[in-house]
Motif scaffolding. Structure first.
Motif, mmCIF file in Angstrom:
data_model
loop_
_atom_site.group_PDB
_atom_site.id
_atom_site.type_symbol
_atom_site.label_atom_id
_atom_site.label_comp_id
_atom_site.label_asym_id
_atom_site.label_seq_id
_atom_site.Cartn_x
_atom_site.Cartn_y
_atom_site.Cartn_z
ATOM 1 N N SER A 77 0.383 -7.182 -21.226
ATOM 2 C CA SER A 77 0.759 -5.846 -20.772
ATOM 3 C C SER A 77 0.143 -5.492 -19.423
ATOM 4 O O SER A 77 0.578 -4.531 -18.779
ATOM 5 N N ASP A 80 2.595 -5.184 -16.518
ATOM 6 C CA ASP A 80 3.298 -3.919 -16.282
ATOM 7 C C ASP A 80 2.522 -3.056 -15.291
ATOM 8 O O ASP A 80 3.115 -2.443 -14.386
ATOM 9 N N TYR A 81 1.203 -3.005 -15.460
ATOM 10 C CA TYR A 81 0.381 -2.221 -14.532
ATOM 11 C C TYR A 81 0.450 -2.805 -13.130
ATOM 12 O O TYR A 81 0.593 -2.070 -12.142
ATOM 13 N N ASN A 83 2.848 -4.573 -11.823
ATOM 14 C CA ASN A 83 4.176 -4.305 -11.265
ATOM 15 C C ASN A 83 4.282 -2.874 -10.756
ATOM 16 O O ASN A 83 4.876 -2.618 -9.704
ATOM 17 N N GLU A 84 3.703 -1.932 -11.491
ATOM 18 C CA GLU A 84 3.721 -0.536 -11.057
ATOM 19 C C GLU A 84 2.939 -0.354 -9.758
ATOM 20 O O GLU A 84 3.372 0.369 -8.852
ATOM 21 N N LEU A 85 1.788 -1.011 -9.671
ATOM 22 C CA LEU A 85 0.983 -0.924 -8.453
ATOM 23 C C LEU A 85 1.728 -1.539 -7.274
ATOM 24 O O LEU A 85 1.761 -0.966 -6.176
ATOM 25 N N ALA A 87 4.968 -1.870 -6.959
ATOM 26 C CA ALA A 87 6.124 -1.032 -6.637
ATOM 27 C C ALA A 87 5.706 0.180 -5.805
ATOM 28 O O ALA A 87 6.413 0.578 -4.872
ATOM 29 N N SER A 88 4.548 0.741 -6.131
ATOM 30 C CA SER A 88 4.076 1.894 -5.361
ATOM 31 C C SER A 88 3.713 1.486 -3.942
ATOM 32 O O SER A 88 3.950 2.231 -2.987
ATOM 33 N N LYS A 91 6.894 1.072 -2.020
ATOM 34 C CA LYS A 91 7.461 2.375 -1.669
ATOM 35 C C LYS A 91 6.770 2.958 -0.445
ATOM 36 O O LYS A 91 7.403 3.546 0.438
ATOM 37 N N GLU A 139 -9.096 0.116 -8.050
ATOM 38 C CA GLU A 139 -7.698 -0.128 -7.723
ATOM 39 C C GLU A 139 -7.533 -0.364 -6.232
ATOM 40 O O GLU A 139 -6.668 -1.136 -5.805
ATOM 41 N N ARG A 217 -0.866 4.594 1.290
ATOM 42 C CA ARG A 217 -0.970 4.970 -0.128
ATOM 43 C C ARG A 217 -2.127 5.915 -0.395
ATOM 44 O O ARG A 217 -1.989 6.912 -1.106
#
Length: 292
Positions: A77, A80-81, A83-85, A87-88, A91, A139, A217
């Motif tokens: 899992s 998933d974290y 991938n989110e990081l 993706a941000s 962006k 992070e 960011r």
């Protein structure tokens, strides 16, 4: 007229130039020829590789993944974290001079190894190691490492590396060697110094790209270099010989990397103070479980 032969001396059939000098000339000429051939083939291969479409690139990337020396951790899992990081960060890149990301969709995976590292391959496969996730403490620093690898994708470094690998294999074939099938993917480490310099340039560009994403960011660069600062403490300080050590490797020493980036922050008056964003608890453990 009577023929009178000349007296034979010790200099007969001996060049007036020292044999070691002649050998140096020969080696230099051969080396220059190889460099010229390498450069010409590199230009051709680079043009071909850079025209590979996204679908073909992903197919090539999938083949490269199969040749990795480490297994990926499946059904974790933490992906998933990550991938989110990622993706941000993608962006936020639209806010920077680099513009929107143009490479194929990221595919983040975790490699099962204690080595503290990250890497990307053609096809936008981004790997972080289990060892890296055990080492990072915020992070911010994890984001910098991932943004650095995304910088390689943005500059098409994996595809260019593939092109240079093909050139290397071609040169070996021309010289009579028979490189293994895997050499197309992982070429011999005996690259020339020009190749090392080119790779160091790629590392610098990827660092600059990462800084742009971090500033977009978080609005500051605080804590983003902490991972490399800790790595710097683990590196052997050879004083003046550090320059020689760095010259012989593709990646810059952590000390040189940190110094250059901190100078950039100072010269551009970028913010260097801010909060460290906490990582999810137990990020160093599979599925965020208790490692014990």
């Amino acid at each position: 007229m009577k023929y009178v032969p000349k007296e034979i001396t010790e200099e007969v059939n001996i060049t007036p130039v020292h044999h070691l000098v002649n050998l140096a000339y020969l080696i230099g000429t051969v080396s220059l020829g190889i460099l010229i051939i390498y450069a010409l083939l590199g230009l051709v291969a680079g043009q071909i590789v850079n025209r590979i479409g996204p679908k073909k690139e992903e197919q090539i990337g999938a083949l490269l993944v199969q040749g990795l020396p480490f297994e990926t951790i499946e059904n974790d899992s933490r992906v998933d974290y990550l991938n989110e990081l990622a993706a941000s960060l993608q962006k936020d890149v639209a806010k920077t001079p680099a513009g929107p990301a143009t490479y194929p969709e990221l595919k983040v995976q975790i490699l099962d190894t204690p080595l503290e590292n990250a890497m990307v391959t053609a096809g936008s496969y981004l790997f972080v190691t289990d060892g890296l996730l055990n080492e990072v403490q915020s992070e911010n620093e994890l984001a910098f490492v991932m943004a650095h690898e995304m910088g390689h994708l943005h500059h098409q470094d994996p595809l260019n590396a593939l092109g240079r690998s093909l050139v290397w294999v071609t040169l070996l074939s021309l010289l009579g060697f028979s490189p293994s099938q895997n050499s197309v993917v992982v070429p011999n480490n005996a690259f020339n110094l020009a190749e090392l310099s080119h790779s160091r340039g790629q590392e610098t560009d990827a660092d600059d790209y990462a800084i742009a994403l971090i500033l977009a960011r978080y609005g500051h660069g605080a804590h983003s270099l902490d991972f490399f600062k800790r790595m710097q403490l683990k590196e052997l300080d050879l004083g003046l010989f550090n320059t020689v050590t760095e010259w012989q490797q593709t990646h810059p020493l952590s000390s040189a990397r940190v110094e250059r980036l901190e100078t950039m922050f100072e010269q551009n008056n970028w913010a260097v103070e801010g909060d460290a964003i906490a990582l999810p608890e137990n990020i160093g453990c599979q599925n965020f479980s208790d490692c014990q």
